[in-house]
Motif scaffolding. Structure first.
Motif, PDB file in Angstrom:
ATOM      1  N   VAL A 184      38.568  43.156  29.967  1.00 34.79           N
ATOM      2  CA  VAL A 184      37.418  43.548  31.036  1.00 34.79           C
ATOM      3  C   VAL A 184      36.709  42.167  31.102  1.00 34.79           C
ATOM      4  O   VAL A 184      36.309  41.950  32.528  1.00 34.79           O
ATOM      5  CB  VAL A 184      37.476  44.718  31.398  1.00 34.79           C
ATOM      6  N   GLY A 185      35.895  42.258  29.915  1.00 36.12           N
ATOM      7  CA  GLY A 185      35.131  41.145  29.904  1.00 36.12           C
ATOM      8  C   GLY A 185      35.387  39.600  30.061  1.00 36.12           C
ATOM      9  O   GLY A 185      34.636  39.054  30.080  1.00 36.12           O
ATOM     10  N   PHE A 186      36.834  39.528  29.490  1.00 37.11           N
ATOM     11  CA  PHE A 186      36.895  38.021  29.816  1.00 37.11           C
ATOM     12  C   PHE A 186      37.442  37.665  31.550  1.00 37.11           C
ATOM     13  O   PHE A 186      36.614  36.701  32.321  1.00 37.11           O
ATOM     14  CB  PHE A 186      38.436  38.307  29.174  1.00 37.11           C
ATOM     15  N   LEU A 187      37.951  38.755  32.201  1.00 40.75           N
ATOM     16  CA  LEU A 187      38.215  38.822  33.678  1.00 40.75           C
ATOM     17  C   LEU A 187      37.016  38.480  34.232  1.00 40.75           C
ATOM     18  O   LEU A 187      36.389  38.187  35.071  1.00 40.75           O
ATOM     19  CB  LEU A 187      38.965  40.270  34.032  1.00 40.75           C
ATOM     20  N   ARG A 188      35.533  39.554  33.740  1.00 42.10           N
ATOM     21  CA  ARG A 188      34.665  39.266  34.719  1.00 42.10           C
ATOM     22  C   ARG A 188      33.889  37.859  34.392  1.00 42.10           C
ATOM     23  O   ARG A 188      32.596  37.346  35.539  1.00 42.10           O
ATOM     24  CB  ARG A 188      33.612  40.192  33.718  1.00 42.10           C
ATOM     25  N   THR A 189      34.507  37.419  33.080  1.00 42.30           N
ATOM     26  CA  THR A 189      33.785  35.333  33.230  1.00 42.30           C
ATOM     27  C   THR A 189      34.415  34.468  34.460  1.00 42.30           C
ATOM     28  O   THR A 189      33.239  33.421  34.382  1.00 42.30           O
ATOM     29  CB  THR A 189      34.023  35.051  32.009  1.00 42.30           C
ATOM     30  N   LEU A 190      35.536  35.405  35.467  1.00 46.73           N
ATOM     31  CA  LEU A 190      36.035  34.131  35.393  1.00 46.73           C
ATOM     32  C   LEU A 190      35.527  33.515  36.593  1.00 46.73           C
ATOM     33  O   LEU A 190      34.638  35.007  37.621  1.00 46.73           O
ATOM     34  CB  LEU A 190      37.431  34.755  36.795  1.00 46.73           C
ATOM     35  N   PRO A 191      34.618  32.614  37.597  1.00 49.82           N
ATOM     36  CA  PRO A 191      34.292  32.629  38.960  1.00 49.82           C
ATOM     37  C   PRO A 191      34.773  34.112  40.450  1.00 49.82           C
ATOM     38  O   PRO A 191      36.179  33.666  40.645  1.00 49.82           O
ATOM     39  CB  PRO A 191      34.129  31.220  39.324  1.00 49.82           C
ATOM     40  N   LYS A 192      34.453  34.208  40.739  1.00 50.82           N
ATOM     41  CA  LYS A 192      34.094  34.815  41.424  1.00 50.82           C
ATOM     42  C   LYS A 192      35.704  34.644  42.970  1.00 50.82           C
ATOM     43  O   LYS A 192      36.344  34.687  44.038  1.00 50.82           O
ATOM     44  CB  LYS A 192      33.140  35.819  42.583  1.00 50.82           C
ATOM     45  N   GLU A 193      34.907  32.959  43.204  1.00 51.55           N
ATOM     46  CA  GLU A 193      36.496  32.503  44.385  1.00 51.55           C
ATOM     47  C   GLU A 193      37.341  32.577  43.732  1.00 51.55           C
ATOM     48  O   GLU A 193      38.326  32.365  45.233  1.00 51.55           O
ATOM     49  CB  GLU A 193      35.428  30.980  43.667  1.00 51.55           C
ATOM     50  N   ILE A 194      37.756  32.474  42.903  1.00 56.13           N
ATOM     51  CA  ILE A 194      38.898  32.735  42.160  1.00 56.13           C
ATOM     52  C   ILE A 194      40.177  33.378  43.333  1.00 56.13           C
ATOM     53  O   ILE A 194      40.538  33.599  44.048  1.00 56.13           O
ATOM     54  CB  ILE A 194      39.378  32.681  40.379  1.00 56.13           C
ATOM     55  N   SER A 195      39.088  35.119  42.999  1.00 57.10           N
ATOM     56  CA  SER A 195      39.356  36.056  43.533  1.00 57.10           C
ATOM     57  C   SER A 195      39.726  36.462  44.792  1.00 57.10           C
ATOM     58  O   SER A 195      40.377  35.817  45.662  1.00 57.10           O
ATOM     59  CB  SER A 195      39.133  37.205  43.112  1.00 57.10           C
ATOM     60  N   GLU A 196      38.550  35.345  45.207  1.00 55.84           N
ATOM     61  CA  GLU A 196      38.691  35.546  47.308  1.00 55.84           C
ATOM     62  C   GLU A 196      39.523  34.666  47.581  1.00 55.84           C
ATOM     63  O   GLU A 196      40.017  34.828  48.357  1.00 55.84           O
ATOM     64  CB  GLU A 196      36.886  34.679  47.826  1.00 55.84           C
ATOM     65  N   ALA A 197      40.012  33.124  47.318  1.00 53.65           N
ATOM     66  CA  ALA A 197      40.575  32.467  47.424  1.00 53.65           C
ATOM     67  C   ALA A 197      42.210  33.487  47.713  1.00 53.65           C
ATOM     68  O   ALA A 197      42.303  33.258  48.595  1.00 53.65           O
ATOM     69  CB  ALA A 197      40.935  31.217  46.609  1.00 53.65           C
ATOM     70  N   ALA A 198      42.449  33.149  46.491  1.00 53.56           N
ATOM     71  CA  ALA A 198      43.776  34.429  46.152  1.00 53.56           C
ATOM     72  C   ALA A 198      43.939  35.623  47.956  1.00 53.56           C
ATOM     73  O   ALA A 198      44.383  35.506  48.364  1.00 53.56           O
ATOM     74  CB  ALA A 198      43.643  35.092  45.387  1.00 53.56           C
ATOM     75  N   THR A 199      42.685  36.441  47.816  1.00 47.48           N
ATOM     76  CA  THR A 199      42.467  37.034  49.205  1.00 47.48           C
ATOM     77  C   THR A 199      42.756  36.251  50.585  1.00 47.48           C
ATOM     78  O   THR A 199      43.979  37.251  51.750  1.00 47.48           O
ATOM     79  CB  THR A 199      41.290  38.373  49.204  1.00 47.48           C
ATOM     80  N   ILE A 200      41.841  35.253  50.286  1.00 43.35           N
ATOM     81  CA  ILE A 200      42.423  34.821  51.588  1.00 43.35           C
ATOM     82  C   ILE A 200      43.824  33.925  51.852  1.00 43.35           C
ATOM     83  O   ILE A 200      44.733  34.235  53.225  1.00 43.35           O
ATOM     84  CB  ILE A 200      41.374  33.400  51.896  1.00 43.35           C
ATOM     85  N   ASP A 201      43.807  33.728  50.831  1.00 39.34           N
ATOM     86  CA  ASP A 201      45.347  33.435  50.950  1.00 39.34           C
ATOM     87  C   ASP A 201      47.184  34.518  51.146  1.00 39.34           C
ATOM     88  O   ASP A 201      47.462  33.867  51.048  1.00 39.34           O
ATOM     89  CB  ASP A 201      45.935  32.433  49.749  1.00 39.34           C
ATOM     90  N   GLY A 202      46.348  35.098  50.973  1.00 40.84           N
ATOM     91  CA  GLY A 202      47.352  36.908  51.602  1.00 40.84           C
ATOM     92  C   GLY A 202      47.960  36.871  50.182  1.00 40.84           C
ATOM     93  O   GLY A 202      48.963  37.887  50.431  1.00 40.84           O
ATOM     94  N   CYS A 203      47.167  36.367  48.777  1.00 40.75           N
ATOM     95  CA  CYS A 203      48.266  37.383  47.885  1.00 40.75           C
ATOM     96  C   CYS A 203      48.000  38.584  47.765  1.00 40.75           C
ATOM     97  O   CYS A 203      47.023  39.763  47.870  1.00 40.75           O
ATOM     98  CB  CYS A 203      47.794  36.926  46.329  1.00 40.75           C
ATOM     99  N   ASN A 204      49.552  39.603  48.069  1.00 43.48           N
ATOM    100  CA  ASN A 204      49.354  41.003  47.330  1.00 43.48           C
ATOM    101  C   ASN A 204      48.804  40.994  45.630  1.00 43.48           C
ATOM    102  O   ASN A 204      48.849  40.006  45.533  1.00 43.48           O
ATOM    103  CB  ASN A 204      50.173  41.604  47.552  1.00 43.48           C
ATOM    104  N   ASP A 205      48.551  42.024  45.504  1.00 43.83           N
ATOM    105  CA  ASP A 205      47.994  42.700  44.165  1.00 43.83           C
ATOM    106  C   ASP A 205      49.234  42.123  42.615  1.00 43.83           C
ATOM    107  O   ASP A 205      47.879  41.059  42.004  1.00 43.83           O
ATOM    108  CB  ASP A 205      48.007  44.599  44.204  1.00 43.83           C
ATOM    109  N   ARG A 206      50.389  42.293  43.601  1.00 41.41           N
ATOM    110  CA  ARG A 206      50.746  41.876  42.317  1.00 41.41           C
ATOM    111  C   ARG A 206      50.824  40.275  42.218  1.00 41.41           C
ATOM    112  O   ARG A 206      50.950  39.418  40.372  1.00 41.41           O
ATOM    113  CB  ARG A 206      52.261  42.076  42.612  1.00 41.41           C
ATOM    114  N   GLN A 207      51.150  39.380  43.043  1.00 35.99           N
ATOM    115  CA  GLN A 207      50.816  37.721  43.052  1.00 35.99           C
ATOM    116  C   GLN A 207      49.353  37.701  42.017  1.00 35.99           C
ATOM    117  O   GLN A 207      49.535  36.484  41.477  1.00 35.99           O
ATOM    118  CB  GLN A 207      51.329  37.309  44.266  1.00 35.99           C
ATOM    119  N   HIS A 208      48.733  38.474  42.700  1.00 35.71           N
ATOM    120  CA  HIS A 208      47.063  37.923  42.823  1.00 35.71           C
ATOM    121  C   HIS A 208      46.904  38.282  41.254  1.00 35.71           C
ATOM    122  O   HIS A 208      46.213  37.493  40.216  1.00 35.71           O
ATOM    123  CB  HIS A 208      46.078  39.155  43.351  1.00 35.71           C
ATOM    124  N   LEU A 209      47.786  39.484  40.403  1.00 37.09           N
ATOM    125  CA  LEU A 209      47.737  39.677  38.726  1.00 37.09           C
ATOM    126  C   LEU A 209      49.004  38.157  38.039  1.00 37.09           C
ATOM    127  O   LEU A 209      48.109  37.418  37.135  1.00 37.09           O
ATOM    128  CB  LEU A 209      48.232  41.036  38.496  1.00 37.09           C
TER     129      LEU A 209
END
Lengths: 299, 275
Positions: B158-183
């Motif tokens: 969890v500590g490691f995931l928090r250090t990742l930039p938020k933009e990565i997750s946002e971009a994944a959502t915009i590109d239409g990744c589902n949870d499994r792909q996102h993870l």
């Protein structure tokens, strides 16, 4: 409105996804620890339907037995030896090996190595070193012509045995504190040493006024780690003892819990577990308060 | 003043060399003794073997049943490491996704689990595993190894995931990744090094684990390497040469793994100071 609803729904979704894994973890790993408390109030051999509630009797039996006092003394000695020797030694080695030269890196790698060995391998090897008849230590003394130590029984007396077993523990374990301390030392800015050198501080003064205070947070962390691992150390005592399962005069409380598993009343080792847990909880609280104080004094 | 510093460092060096000697002495005796004949162990205990006997290793390997024990160790350790990492990844990902203040309580509740004292609960743990038919069964140590490390692993991930930039997750959502792909396609490659560190740590602690298998396994057919070595002492009390040959065979793989992945070990330990 709708988006907040969707957010709420997605929260439930993620809770549902991780729930199975969390339940398995709770049942197999956490629940047994909590169950120790009620178990300590029963007299039961583990399989018969005859499970009798006996109140505080298990605690009283343990408290009045010699196992309580001897085991407590052995536990305290083990923790004390381990804490003092290992901490002094690892601080010393970390400071000497602080600079990142090739030779120092080699030594750090080497000192860490025993951490990957199993406790059985370490225990059996040192059992051979300590063996009074064939053992290497006595053979070395005999080769050096020191007749008095030729057939010395290293584990023959409780305090000496605990000291020897703690040395084995340190032999295997020193990589932990050493690595943590080395990492902490490398965060101390070099300028502090330069300034203090210009002002004419000796290396002992530098250590006391610069290194030690800045190492304090890491040292406190190691303290808790050392006290807990020392109080719970079972492996080396079991393996270096006469044979696995039989009682030794240098057994700590933790070892007595394990040996109680083979006995006829499982409430007794549970009661020892509650005693041990309570003491460690107090240690944990003390460590927490002290750490808070030290951190406040730094910031 | 310079001079004092020099003598101080010479003294320090001497302690380092002395400690190195203390550390290497047992290792020397393991190697030397494992190459000796039974008679030479008593007549020439300290020196190098007169005629090194490689056959000791073959003898130890067959007599010590090392092939069988290694197989059990591989099954238990492999399954435990994979299951514990998988569970930690899923829990950390969900906690990261929820990232809600109320759920923060759950995170701390899990971390609190690491403060429970192992060993204190052995009595009730054994009873529970017996009730679930996990006693004297490879599944017992597997599940024990898979569950014990969860708080530590979740804390690190969890500590490691928090250090990742938020933009990565946002971009994944915009590109239409589902949870499994996102993870699995987006986040996992980014936390590879943390996973490797946790994996190697879990591997070593499960591989060397003694007390769990000792209380959970009774049948010799199911023994792991540590239990097998302990049993070896019971069966062949005085034959130190074979015992040390067995110890050497089973330790060499770990030394190789350590030297190959050394930086991960250091990272795992020193990471605890920063965190």
């Amino acid at each position: 409105m709708q988006s907040s609803l969707r957010k709420k729904l997605s929260t439930y979704k993620y809770v549902l996804i991780m729930l199975p894994g969390l339940i398995v973890w709770f049942v197999l790993s956490i629940w047994p620890h909590l169950e120790v408390f009620p178990q300590a109030f029963y007299k039961w051999n583990g399989y018969s339907p005859n499970k009798v509630f006996v109140g505080w009797q298990n605690f009283e039996t343990f408290y009045r037995s010699s196992a309580f006092k001897d085991g407590l003394l052995n536990t305290v000695l083990y923790v004390l030896f381990l804490f003092v020797i290992q901490t002094v030694l690892s601080v010393f080695l970390a400071v000497v090996l602080k600079r990142n030269t090739r030779q120092n890196r080699f030594f750090r790698t080497f000192f860490f190595l025993p951490l990957v060995f199993s406790s059985v391998m370490v225990g059996l090897t040192w059992g051979y070193m300590f063996d009074p008849n064939l053992g290497m230590l006595n053979q070395i003394f005999s080769a050096l012509g020191i007749k008095s130590l030729e057939s010395f029984n290293w584990l023959g007396e409780p305090v000496r045995a605990i000291f020897c077993i703690v040395m084995v523990h340190i032999w295997a374990n020193i990589g932990y504190p050493l690595t943590i301390l080395t990492a902490a030392l490398q965060t101390i800015p070099e300028d502090l040493y330069e300034v203090s050198e210009i002002e004419g501080a000796t290396s002992m003064q530098q250590f006391r006024k610069v290194t030690l205070p800045l190492l304090m947070p890491a040292l406190l962390r190691i303290t808790l780690l050392t006290v807990v691992t020392g109080a719970l150390a079972v492996d080396y005592i079991l393996i270096l003892g006469s044979s696995v399962g039989s009682a030794n005069e240098f057994d700590t409380w933790a070892v007595k819990i394990y040996q109680g598993l083979l006995g006829s009343n499982l409430g007794l080792p549970s009661a020892i577990g509650v005693f041990l847990g309570a003491i460690l909880f107090i240690v944990f609280l003390i460590q927490y308060v002290v750490t808070k104080k030290v951190e406040d004094s730094i910031h | 003043m310079r001079k004092r510093n020099v003598t101080g460092s010479v003294g320090g060096r001497l302690v380092v060399y002395a400690y190195a000697l203390f550390l290497i002495a047992p290792i020397y005796f393991i190697i030397v003794t494992s190459l000796k004949m039974a008679g030479e162990v008593t007549t020439n205990p300290l020196g190098l073997p007169e005629y090194p006997i490689i056959g000791n290793f073959v003898e130890a390997f067959t007599r010590g049943n090392i092939a069988k024990y290694s197989f059990n160790s591989v099954i238990i350790t492999g399954s435990a490491v994979i299951l514990s990492l998988l569970n930690a990844i899923i829990v950390s990902f969900c906690l990261h996704k929820i990232a809600h203040k109320k759920i923060g309580v759950l995170f701390y509740a899990i971390i609190m689990g690491s403060m429970l004292i192992p060993g204190v609960g052995f009595v009730t743990l054994l009873q529970l595993y017996m009730k679930l038919h996990l006693y004297n069964n490879l599944l017992g140590p597997i599940l024990m190894g898979a569950t014990t490390g969860l708080p530590f692993n979740v804390f690190i991930l969890v500590g490691f995931l928090r250090t990742l930039p938020k933009e990565i997750s946002e971009a994944a959502t915009i590109d239409g990744c589902n949870d499994r792909q996102h993870l699995f396609l987006v986040l996992l490659p980014l936390i590879k090094s943390a996973l490797a560190t946790l994996g190697i740590f879990a591997f070593v602690s499960n591989w060397n684990s003694l007390l769990g298998p000792l209380i959970l396994l009774k049948n010799k057919e199911l023994f792991t390497i540590p239990l097998g070595l302990l049993d070896f002492r019971g069966t062949y009390t005085v034959e130190y040469n074979y015992m040390f040959a067995a110890i050497l065979i089973t330790s060499v793989p770990l030394v190789v793994i350590y030297l190959r992945f050394q930086s991960y070990f250091v990272e795992a330990l020193s990471g605890g100071v920063k965190g």
